[in-house]
Scaffold this motif. Structure first.
Motif, mmCIF file in Angstrom:
data_model
loop_
_atom_site.group_PDB
_atom_site.id
_atom_site.type_symbol
_atom_site.label_atom_id
_atom_site.label_comp_id
_atom_site.label_asym_id
_atom_site.label_seq_id
_atom_site.Cartn_x
_atom_site.Cartn_y
_atom_site.Cartn_z
ATOM 1 N N ALA A 1 81.255 26.809 -38.862
ATOM 2 C CA ALA A 1 82.621 26.712 -39.381
ATOM 3 C C ALA A 1 82.573 26.614 -40.904
ATOM 4 C CB ALA A 1 83.321 25.495 -38.796
ATOM 5 N N MET A 2 83.638 27.123 -41.536
ATOM 6 C CA MET A 2 83.710 27.046 -42.988
ATOM 7 C C MET A 2 84.121 25.645 -43.415
ATOM 8 S SD MET A 2 85.181 30.642 -44.277
ATOM 9 C CE MET A 2 84.282 32.129 -43.946
ATOM 10 N N SER A 3 83.549 25.183 -44.487
ATOM 11 C CA SER A 3 83.792 23.830 -44.964
ATOM 12 C C SER A 3 85.177 23.684 -45.576
ATOM 13 C CB SER A 3 82.745 23.469 -46.020
ATOM 14 O OG SER A 3 83.028 22.200 -46.569
ATOM 15 N N ALA A 4 85.840 22.560 -45.282
ATOM 16 C CA ALA A 4 87.101 22.217 -45.921
ATOM 17 C C ALA A 4 86.882 21.104 -46.944
ATOM 18 C CB ALA A 4 88.128 21.777 -44.878
ATOM 19 N N ILE A 5 85.686 20.540 -46.981
ATOM 20 C CA ILE A 5 85.386 19.458 -47.925
ATOM 21 C C ILE A 5 85.422 20.017 -49.347
ATOM 22 C CG2 ILE A 5 83.640 17.798 -48.688
ATOM 23 C CD1 ILE A 5 82.649 17.761 -45.748
ATOM 24 N N ALA A 44 77.536 31.231 -49.405
ATOM 25 C CA ALA A 44 76.090 31.139 -49.166
ATOM 26 C C ALA A 44 75.680 29.713 -48.832
ATOM 27 C CB ALA A 44 75.314 31.653 -50.377
ATOM 28 N N VAL A 45 76.348 28.744 -49.462
ATOM 29 C CA VAL A 45 76.032 27.336 -49.195
ATOM 30 C C VAL A 45 77.193 26.605 -48.535
ATOM 31 C CG1 VAL A 45 74.259 27.159 -50.980
ATOM 32 C CG2 VAL A 45 76.634 26.694 -51.570
ATOM 33 N N ASN A 46 78.274 27.356 -48.197
ATOM 34 C CA ASN A 46 79.424 26.814 -47.485
ATOM 35 C C ASN A 46 79.991 25.579 -48.181
ATOM 36 O OD1 ASN A 46 81.354 26.708 -45.420
ATOM 37 N ND2 ASN A 46 80.094 25.353 -44.159
ATOM 38 N N SER A 47 80.244 25.717 -49.516
ATOM 39 C CA SER A 47 80.741 24.546 -50.235
ATOM 40 C C SER A 47 81.796 24.937 -51.261
ATOM 41 C CB SER A 47 79.594 23.818 -50.929
ATOM 42 O OG SER A 47 79.089 24.608 -51.983
ATOM 43 N N TRP A 48 82.645 23.979 -51.578
ATOM 44 C CA TRP A 48 83.704 24.112 -52.580
ATOM 45 C C TRP A 48 83.350 23.302 -53.819
ATOM 46 C CZ3 TRP A 48 88.073 27.092 -52.247
ATOM 47 C CH2 TRP A 48 88.414 27.585 -50.983
ATOM 48 N N THR A 49 83.696 23.834 -55.003
ATOM 49 C CA THR A 49 83.531 23.143 -56.278
ATOM 50 C C THR A 49 84.860 23.243 -57.011
ATOM 51 O OG1 THR A 49 81.236 23.867 -56.398
ATOM 52 C CG2 THR A 49 82.225 23.050 -58.443
#
Length: 151
Positions: A1-5, A44-49
């Motif tokens: 799943a794609m991250s929502a964090i 690629a790392v499934n993260s939000w910035t």
């Protein structure tokens, strides 16, 4: 799943660009409030910035955003007071910094226009405010004036 964090708050009327490695989401409205924030998603790392809000243009929706191969240019749209905008800024993800676009010679404020990047300039067409437009103009980062071509 794609991250929502770390994802930006829910919104509509926002923009998204692809940098080659990340999607940058910016602006839009939530509950009638114009947002001037956003975030970068790296699949690629499934993260939000988060995107730096210092120097960002005023909150808006129905604006455009283009990717220049090094910056995202945000322009136009309308704010929460219903005012149409003819300003914007360039976001550089490498430095997480914003640079305002010049306002000298800026075209008529508008929303729901289209914008494309040609490898050297952003070309904008149409849109509307109290009336609809079929004019064309271009913006080159660092140039003093916008260039116009009437229909």
């Amino acid at each position: 799943a794609m991250s929502a964090i770390g994802a930006p708050a829910a919104r509509l009327g926002h923009t998204a660009v692809w940098t080659g490695s990340e999607m940058i989401v910016w602006g839009g409205f939530n509950g009638g409030i114009g947002l001037n924030d956003g975030a970068r998603y790296n699949p690629a790392v499934n993260s939000w910035t988060g995107v730096n809000a210092i120097g960002a243009p005023a909150g808006r929706e129905l604006h455009t955003a283009v990717w220049t191969d090094s910056e995202m240019i945000v322009w136009g749209g309308n704010n929460e007071n219903g005012s149409y905008l003819n300003d914007g800024a360039r976001f550089n993800p490498a430095g997480n910094t914003w640079t305002a676009t010049q306002t000298t010679g800026a075209p008529t404020a508008r929303q729901q226009h289209t914008a494309v990047w040609t490898a050297s300039e952003m070309i904008v067409w149409g849109g509307g405010s109290v009336s609809l437009f079929n004019d064309t103009f271009s913006y080159t980062p660092g140039r003093v004036l916008y260039l116009y071509q009437r229909p």
